[in-house]
Design a protein around this motif. Structure first.
Motif, PDB file in Angstrom:
ATOM      1  N   PRO A 191      -1.111 -20.898   7.390  1.00 12.92           N
ATOM      2  CA  PRO A 191      -1.345 -20.253   8.687  1.00 12.92           C
ATOM      3  C   PRO A 191      -0.060 -19.990   9.455  1.00 12.92           C
ATOM      4  O   PRO A 191      -0.056 -19.200  10.399  1.00 12.92           O
ATOM      5  N   ASP A 192       1.017 -20.652   9.058  1.00 10.78           N
ATOM      6  CA  ASP A 192       2.308 -20.463   9.716  1.00 10.78           C
ATOM      7  C   ASP A 192       3.178 -19.431   9.007  1.00 10.78           C
ATOM      8  O   ASP A 192       4.342 -19.242   9.365  1.00 10.78           O
ATOM      9  N   SER A 193       2.618 -18.788   7.984  1.00  9.51           N
ATOM     10  CA  SER A 193       3.385 -17.808   7.226  1.00  9.51           C
ATOM     11  C   SER A 193       3.760 -16.600   8.094  1.00  9.51           C
ATOM     12  O   SER A 193       2.970 -16.137   8.928  1.00  9.51           O
ATOM     13  N   PHE A 194       4.963 -16.107   7.869  1.00  9.28           N
ATOM     14  CA  PHE A 194       5.433 -14.908   8.581  1.00  9.28           C
ATOM     15  C   PHE A 194       4.557 -13.706   8.249  1.00  9.28           C
ATOM     16  O   PHE A 194       4.516 -12.726   8.998  1.00  9.28           O
ATOM     17  N   ALA A 195       3.827 -13.793   7.131  1.00  3.04           N
ATOM     18  CA  ALA A 195       2.974 -12.686   6.704  1.00  3.04           C
ATOM     19  C   ALA A 195       1.943 -12.339   7.763  1.00  3.04           C
ATOM     20  O   ALA A 195       1.596 -11.164   7.943  1.00  3.04           O
ATOM     21  N   TRP A 196       1.425 -13.332   8.482  1.00  2.00           N
ATOM     22  CA  TRP A 196       0.384 -13.084   9.478  1.00  2.00           C
ATOM     23  C   TRP A 196       0.937 -12.396  10.718  1.00  2.00           C
ATOM     24  O   TRP A 196       0.218 -11.673  11.396  1.00  2.00           O
ATOM     25  N   LEU A 197       2.219 -12.627  11.006  1.00  2.00           N
ATOM     26  CA  LEU A 197       2.829 -11.988  12.171  1.00  2.00           C
ATOM     27  C   LEU A 197       3.059 -10.503  11.926  1.00  2.00           C
ATOM     28  O   LEU A 197       2.897  -9.682  12.826  1.00  2.00           O
ATOM     29  N   VAL A 198       3.411 -10.159  10.673  1.00  4.47           N
ATOM     30  CA  VAL A 198       3.776  -8.765  10.383  1.00  4.47           C
ATOM     31  C   VAL A 198       2.620  -7.966   9.797  1.00  4.47           C
ATOM     32  O   VAL A 198       2.768  -6.762   9.585  1.00  4.47           O
ATOM     33  N   ALA A 199       1.484  -8.591   9.537  1.00  5.57           N
ATOM     34  CA  ALA A 199       0.392  -7.904   8.845  1.00  5.57           C
ATOM     35  C   ALA A 199      -0.069  -6.650   9.571  1.00  5.57           C
ATOM     36  O   ALA A 199      -0.149  -5.566   8.980  1.00  5.57           O
ATOM     37  N   ALA A 200      -0.388  -6.768  10.867  1.00  6.41           N
ATOM     38  CA  ALA A 200      -0.879  -5.604  11.615  1.00  6.41           C
ATOM     39  C   ALA A 200       0.237  -4.624  11.980  1.00  6.41           C
ATOM     40  O   ALA A 200       0.074  -3.416  11.773  1.00  6.41           O
ATOM     41  N   PRO A 201       1.400  -5.073  12.499  1.00  2.00           N
ATOM     42  CA  PRO A 201       2.464  -4.113  12.840  1.00  2.00           C
ATOM     43  C   PRO A 201       2.987  -3.331  11.643  1.00  2.00           C
ATOM     44  O   PRO A 201       3.355  -2.164  11.780  1.00  2.00           O
ATOM     45  N   SER A 202       3.004  -3.958  10.477  1.00  3.67           N
ATOM     46  CA  SER A 202       3.577  -3.281   9.307  1.00  3.67           C
ATOM     47  C   SER A 202       2.796  -2.028   8.935  1.00  3.67           C
ATOM     48  O   SER A 202       3.344  -1.101   8.324  1.00  3.67           O
ATOM     49  N   LEU A 203       1.513  -1.965   9.314  1.00  7.90           N
ATOM     50  CA  LEU A 203       0.720  -0.779   9.000  1.00  7.90           C
ATOM     51  C   LEU A 203       1.253   0.447   9.737  1.00  7.90           C
ATOM     52  O   LEU A 203       1.287   1.558   9.184  1.00  7.90           O
ATOM     53  N   THR A 204       1.694   0.253  10.983  1.00 10.06           N
ATOM     54  CA  THR A 204       2.254   1.381  11.734  1.00 10.06           C
ATOM     55  C   THR A 204       3.596   1.812  11.143  1.00 10.06           C
ATOM     56  O   THR A 204       3.916   3.003  11.119  1.00 10.06           O
ATOM     57  N   TRP A 205       4.375   0.844  10.670  1.00 10.90           N
ATOM     58  CA  TRP A 205       5.658   1.186  10.045  1.00 10.90           C
ATOM     59  C   TRP A 205       5.458   1.861   8.694  1.00 10.90           C
ATOM     60  O   TRP A 205       6.270   2.707   8.293  1.00 10.90           O
ATOM     61  N   MET A 206       4.390   1.508   7.987  1.00 10.42           N
ATOM     62  CA  MET A 206       4.069   2.210   6.745  1.00 10.42           C
ATOM     63  C   MET A 206       3.884   3.698   7.011  1.00 10.42           C
ATOM     64  O   MET A 206       4.396   4.551   6.280  1.00 10.42           O
ATOM     65  N   MET A 207       3.154   4.031   8.085  1.00 12.35           N
ATOM     66  CA  MET A 207       2.899   5.438   8.409  1.00 12.35           C
ATOM     67  C   MET A 207       4.182   6.139   8.852  1.00 12.35           C
ATOM     68  O   MET A 207       4.431   7.291   8.469  1.00 12.35           O
ATOM     69  N   ALA A 208       5.011   5.443   9.636  1.00 15.05           N
ATOM     70  CA  ALA A 208       6.258   6.054  10.103  1.00 15.05           C
ATOM     71  C   ALA A 208       7.195   6.337   8.930  1.00 15.05           C
ATOM     72  O   ALA A 208       7.775   7.428   8.831  1.00 15.05           O
ATOM     73  N   MET A 209       7.333   5.350   8.027  1.00 14.77           N
ATOM     74  CA  MET A 209       8.218   5.541   6.863  1.00 14.77           C
ATOM     75  C   MET A 209       7.656   6.582   5.908  1.00 14.77           C
ATOM     76  O   MET A 209       8.399   7.360   5.315  1.00 14.77           O
ATOM     77  N   GLN A 210       6.344   6.610   5.774  1.00 16.18           N
ATOM     78  CA  GLN A 210       5.724   7.604   4.900  1.00 16.18           C
ATOM     79  C   GLN A 210       5.983   9.011   5.424  1.00 16.18           C
ATOM     80  O   GLN A 210       6.244   9.938   4.641  1.00 16.18           O
ATOM     81  N   THR A 211       5.923   9.185   6.737  1.00 15.29           N
ATOM     82  CA  THR A 211       6.189  10.491   7.339  1.00 15.29           C
ATOM     83  C   THR A 211       7.625  10.929   7.064  1.00 15.29           C
ATOM     84  O   THR A 211       7.867  12.057   6.607  1.00 15.29           O
ATOM     85  N   SER A 212       8.583  10.040   7.335  1.00 13.63           N
ATOM     86  CA  SER A 212       9.998  10.386   7.133  1.00 13.63           C
ATOM     87  C   SER A 212      10.301  10.640   5.666  1.00 13.63           C
ATOM     88  O   SER A 212      11.039  11.568   5.327  1.00 13.63           O
ATOM     89  N   PHE A 213       9.732   9.835   4.786  1.00 11.87           N
ATOM     90  CA  PHE A 213       9.964  10.026   3.361  1.00 11.87           C
ATOM     91  C   PHE A 213       9.368  11.342   2.867  1.00 11.87           C
ATOM     92  O   PHE A 213      10.025  12.124   2.161  1.00 11.87           O
ATOM     93  N   ALA A 214       8.109  11.620   3.223  1.00 12.98           N
ATOM     94  CA  ALA A 214       7.432  12.820   2.726  1.00 12.98           C
ATOM     95  C   ALA A 214       8.130  14.092   3.195  1.00 12.98           C
ATOM     96  O   ALA A 214       8.263  15.061   2.428  1.00 12.98           O
ATOM     97  N   LEU A 215       8.581  14.119   4.450  1.00 13.28           N
ATOM     98  CA  LEU A 215       9.268  15.309   4.958  1.00 13.28           C
ATOM     99  C   LEU A 215      10.561  15.566   4.202  1.00 13.28           C
ATOM    100  O   LEU A 215      10.901  16.724   3.891  1.00 13.28           O
ATOM    101  N   ARG A 216      11.295  14.520   3.887  1.00 14.86           N
ATOM    102  CA  ARG A 216      12.535  14.702   3.132  1.00 14.86           C
ATOM    103  C   ARG A 216      12.254  14.996   1.670  1.00 14.86           C
ATOM    104  O   ARG A 216      13.018  15.715   1.018  1.00 14.86           O
ATOM    105  N   PHE A 217      11.166  14.470   1.159  1.00 15.37           N
ATOM    106  CA  PHE A 217      10.811  14.719  -0.231  1.00 15.37           C
ATOM    107  C   PHE A 217      10.536  16.199  -0.471  1.00 15.37           C
ATOM    108  O   PHE A 217      10.937  16.761  -1.499  1.00 15.37           O
ATOM    109  N   CYS A 218       9.836  16.836   0.476  1.00 15.75           N
ATOM    110  CA  CYS A 218       9.508  18.259   0.310  1.00 15.75           C
ATOM    111  C   CYS A 218      10.494  19.172   1.036  1.00 15.75           C
ATOM    112  O   CYS A 218      10.266  20.377   1.134  1.00 15.75           O
TER     113      CYS A 218
END
Length: 362
Positions: free
Chosen positions: A237-264
């Protein structure tokens, strides 16, 4: 004389063989197994105490799976489940108790004998995403009435509850357990390892081609995705994984946007800045207010933002229609579908025992 001795030896061998076959048949007949029993209802009492319910306890009949969210029960008080069943024939083969889903931890007793726990209960070890199986010696069962008691520790989890319970031959139940654990934890762990290797490859490519930032953003997307699925198999329950679980989803979308735009090789600078700003603001809010309602609100906001993201990336990736761009677009759409599935699952609109799929789409 020799003939009679040979006949005597042959007769003795025949008798010995017949005795062996009889003993083997008797052994096989003694290895009695029973068809697995599946309990879709139980008696329930939320006593809030670790000790066994007394004879004065008021039990109520509940259907299994039993969702504490749907029943609006307090998530900070211990609850007990009681299942009584009758056996006409005692099994002789190893038995097991299989529970597809518990949230968060359980302690199991059969006929007043402690069988085991799903995790370190006093340390609130996370068992919400792991099926449970407990070996049950046949000697603990008795002819006639038997009683199974399950003590559930909700540990303030929003989706606390208990699935249906299976009791039967361990050889039949363990494959079901192992299959579910594979999809719940083993596959995400494997995917996490592959993301680490992919991130290292992207890092090496970016270091050798600093101007090609597409590799840098793909590296960051891999790390954000790894952070997102980490909590599916982290048990502390003290794992850092629980702190970043929800915020990381927003960063996934942000990084996916930047990556996809540069990819194409397309640009959408305003939308890209918005995605980064959204990820930063969402992270601050989720870290400051890590409760269930805030997390669910962030999931709804993520779904709305993701819809806009798919429109923007869909236009960018279809300006040059090639197999690479269309494949990336298809992957983005599939991941969005998995995310919607998990959002509905989080609200228990797909049932209590449905497995989350987004960690498998990484």
């Amino acid at each position: 004389m020799k003939i009679s001795v040979n006949r005597l030896v042959a007769a003795l061998l025949g008798v010995a063989l017949a005795l062996c076959n009889a003993a083997s048949a008797q052994t096989k007949s003694e290895l009695v197994s029973i068809a697995p029993l599946v309990f879709s209802d139980a008696e329930f009492a939320q006593t809030g105490e670790r000790r066994h319910p007394s004879s004065q306890t008021q039990w109520q009949r509940v259907a299994l799976p039993d969702s504490w969210n749907q029943q609006n029960r307090p998530r900070g008080e211990i609850g007990w489940y009681r299942v009584q069943f009758k056996l006409d024939t005692l099994p002789r083969t190893p038995q097991a108790i299989y529970i597809p889903r518990v949230t968060n931890n359980v302690a199991v007793h059969i006929n007043d004998v402690f069988i085991g726990t799903s995790g370190r209960i006093d340390e609130r070890e996370m068992s919400w995403n792991l099926a449970q199986i407990f070996s049950l010696p046949p000697s603990l069962l008795k002819p006639g009435e038997n009683e199974l008691l399950v003590r559930l520790h909700p540990d303030h989890f929003p989706r606390a509850g208990l699935s249906e319970i299976h009791i039967g031959d361990e050889a039949q139940l363990r494959p079901l357990f192992e299959k579910r654990v594979f999809w719940q934890a083993t596959a995400p762990m494997f995917i996490s390892g592959m993301l680490s290797l992919t991130a290292l490859l992207s890092l090496s490519l970016w270091l050798s081609r600093r101007k090609e930032t597409v590799f840098a953003f793909f590296l960051l997307q891999c790390l954000a995705t790894k952070a997102r699925i980490w909590h599916t198999f982290a048990r502390s329950p003290d794992s850092f994984a629980w702190l970043v679980a929800a915020p990381s989803l927003t960063w996934m979308m942000a990084m996916q946007t930047s990556f996809a735009l540069r990819f194409c090789e397309q640009q959408a600078p305003r939308f890209e800045r918005f995605m980064w700003f959204y990820a930063m603001v969402a992270t601050i809010i989720l870290v400051a207010f890590p409760g269930g309602p805030v997390i669910f609100a962030s999931f709804i906001a993520n779904a709305a933002v993701a819809l806009v993201m798919m429109v923007v990336l869909g236009q960018a990736l279809t300006r040059k229609r090639n197999i690479e761009n269309l494949s990336l677009l298809a992957a983005i759409y599939i991941n969005f579908g998995l995310a919607i599935h998990d959002l509905l699952n989080y609200r228990e609109l797909l049932g209590f025992t449905t497995i989350y799929l987004l960690p498998l789409g990484a």
